[in-house]
Motif scaffolding. Structure first.
Motif, PDB file in Angstrom:
ATOM      1  N   GLU A 153      13.411  -0.058   5.230  1.00  0.00           N
ATOM      2  CA  GLU A 153      14.492   0.620   4.517  1.00  0.00           C
ATOM      3  C   GLU A 153      14.737  -0.138   3.217  1.00  0.00           C
ATOM      4  OE1 GLU A 153      16.896   3.865   4.285  1.00  0.00           O
ATOM      5  OE2 GLU A 153      15.848   3.322   6.123  1.00  0.00           O
ATOM      6  N   GLU A 154      14.213   0.357   2.114  1.00  0.00           N
ATOM      7  CA  GLU A 154      14.402  -0.315   0.839  1.00  0.00           C
ATOM      8  C   GLU A 154      14.562   0.720  -0.264  1.00  0.00           C
ATOM      9  OE1 GLU A 154      10.982  -2.643  -0.216  1.00  0.00           O
ATOM     10  OE2 GLU A 154       9.565  -1.099   0.406  1.00  0.00           O
ATOM     11  N   ASN A 155      15.409   0.388  -1.211  1.00  0.00           N
ATOM     12  CA  ASN A 155      15.619   1.275  -2.345  1.00  0.00           C
ATOM     13  C   ASN A 155      14.626   0.932  -3.445  1.00  0.00           C
ATOM     14  OD1 ASN A 155      17.858   2.622  -1.207  1.00  0.00           O
ATOM     15  ND2 ASN A 155      19.186   0.895  -1.746  1.00  0.00           N
ATOM     16  N   LEU A 156      13.878   1.923  -3.886  1.00  0.00           N
ATOM     17  CA  LEU A 156      12.893   1.716  -4.933  1.00  0.00           C
ATOM     18  C   LEU A 156      13.402   2.351  -6.219  1.00  0.00           C
ATOM     19  CD1 LEU A 156       9.639   2.487  -2.909  1.00  0.00           C
ATOM     20  CD2 LEU A 156      10.566   0.249  -3.511  1.00  0.00           C
ATOM     21  N   ILE A 189       0.834  -1.205   0.000  1.00  0.00           N
ATOM     22  CA  ILE A 189       0.000   0.000   0.000  1.00  0.00           C
ATOM     23  C   ILE A 189       0.868   1.254   0.000  1.00  0.00           C
ATOM     24  CG2 ILE A 189      -1.716   1.318   1.308  1.00  0.00           C
ATOM     25  CD1 ILE A 189      -2.862  -1.178   0.009  1.00  0.00           C
ATOM     26  N   PHE A 190       1.920   1.254   0.819  1.00  0.00           N
ATOM     27  CA  PHE A 190       2.824   2.409   0.925  1.00  0.00           C
ATOM     28  C   PHE A 190       4.265   1.947   0.703  1.00  0.00           C
ATOM     29  CE2 PHE A 190      -0.594   3.726   4.052  1.00  0.00           C
ATOM     30  CZ  PHE A 190      -1.184   4.654   3.206  1.00  0.00           C
ATOM     31  N   ILE A 249      10.527  -1.253 -10.185  1.00  0.00           N
ATOM     32  CA  ILE A 249       9.397  -1.237  -9.254  1.00  0.00           C
ATOM     33  C   ILE A 249       8.435  -2.397  -9.512  1.00  0.00           C
ATOM     34  CG2 ILE A 249       8.018   0.334 -10.686  1.00  0.00           C
ATOM     35  CD1 ILE A 249       8.189   0.378  -6.841  1.00  0.00           C
ATOM     36  N   SER A 250       8.269  -2.765 -10.773  1.00  0.00           N
ATOM     37  CA  SER A 250       7.375  -3.883 -11.090  1.00  0.00           C
ATOM     38  C   SER A 250       7.895  -5.176 -10.480  1.00  0.00           C
ATOM     39  CB  SER A 250       7.222  -4.044 -12.601  1.00  0.00           C
ATOM     40  OG  SER A 250       6.564  -2.933 -13.160  1.00  0.00           O
TER      41      SER A 250
END
Length: 297
Positions: A54-57, A47-48, A62-63
């Protein structure tokens, strides 16, 4: 000492034989509290994204990132739903051999996962309601990171979908996890509309058959409950209906399945209500009489 320990152990084992209520005997047969907590955390991170850990997006990945979370959520949720459905079969049919629970668990999981985009849209409206309704809120990010009322409604909306699918145990486990975590107790059966805002949140109680409309705000210590606690009335509407655009201030108590709070109504603090209130009302206690003695006894 050893003899005493052996005797105590035998006495405890005897209670298992006589009274039951144990899990993981010859394999796990009930949903795991730890697994349910992990499901909630994974769901919240979908959802958020980026708010729960702590993660790098990476925009290009992203998929893959969200896809992996969905896969894990599907796996974990299917397993716990299957155990819950088997429990339900044991309660209803007194059988350990359910032939449809595994397939049903997969179907329910897929239906719930398909609901997540819709749930996310509703939850973002809840964020907007908090940001608009609380002068102390400075940003959506602040609301997401720090408002217990938002976290409670995020989990409730997920648990409610499981409740509608008649999944045993798990919706209440989710409800009670967030209850312990935030002090907000929303039964997963409660139906709650869009842009719902709980300010402060602590001590709010919302019963199973409550129906809440859109643009409703509720403050700390509010109870939306039943007039009486009678087991025989478990299948009837026992809790109030709150129409659109209602504000309920702290400490108010609203009870009864036939009680309807009409739209555009404000309920003042510490009010006790057991009958319907017409639309466009303001309900409040008379101001107290102050007695000032100027320091004299």
């Amino acid at each position: 000492m050893n003899d005493s320990m052996d005797r105590i152990t035998e006495m405890i084992i005897q209670t298992y034989k006589e009274k039951g209520v144990l899990n993981h005997l010859e394999g796990p047969n009930l949903p795991s509290r730890k697994s349910i907590r992990e499901i909630i955390r994974n769901y919240e991170s979908i959802i958020f994204p980026g708010f729960e850990s702590e993660e790098n997006l990476d925009s290009e990945l992203i998929s893959y990132t969200i896809g992996a979370k969905i896969q894990q959520l599907a796996k974990d949720l299917t397993l716990e739903i299957r155990k819950s459905l088997k429990f339900g079969c044991r309660m209803k049919h007194k059988t350990e051999h359910c032939t449809v629970c595994a397939e049903s668990a997969e179907q329910i999981t897929l239906a719930i996962l398909n609901k997540i985009p819709e749930l996310r849209e509703k939850i973002l409206l809840d964020v907007e309601a908090a940001l608009a309704g609380d002068p102390a809120a400075r940003s959506s990010e602040e609301v997401i990171l720090s408002y217990p009322g938002l976290e409670a409604i995020v989990v409730h909306r997920f648990a409610h979908e499981l409740y509608l699918k008649e999944v045993p145990l798990i919706p209440r486990m989710m409800n009670e996890y967030i209850h312990r975590h935030t002090g907000i107790d929303i039964h997963p059966g409660a139906t709650i509309g869009e842009r719902f805002f709980m300010d402060h949140g602590t001590g709010i109680v919302i019963g199973e058959t409550t129906i809440i409309g859109n643009n409703v705000s509720v403050y700390q210590g509010v109870t939306i409950g039943a007039l009486k606690v009678v087991k025989e009335e478990a299948e009837v509407k026992r809790h109030p209906t709150i129409d659109d655009n209602v504000t309920i201030y702290s400490g108010a108590t609203i009870l009864g399945g036939e009680t309807v709070i009409g739209e555009n109504t404000t309920i003042g603090g510490n009010v006790w209500i057991t009958s319907s209130v017409p639309a466009n009302s303001r309900i409040y206690l008379k101001p107290p009489e102050y007695i000032i003695k100027n320091g004299l006894a």
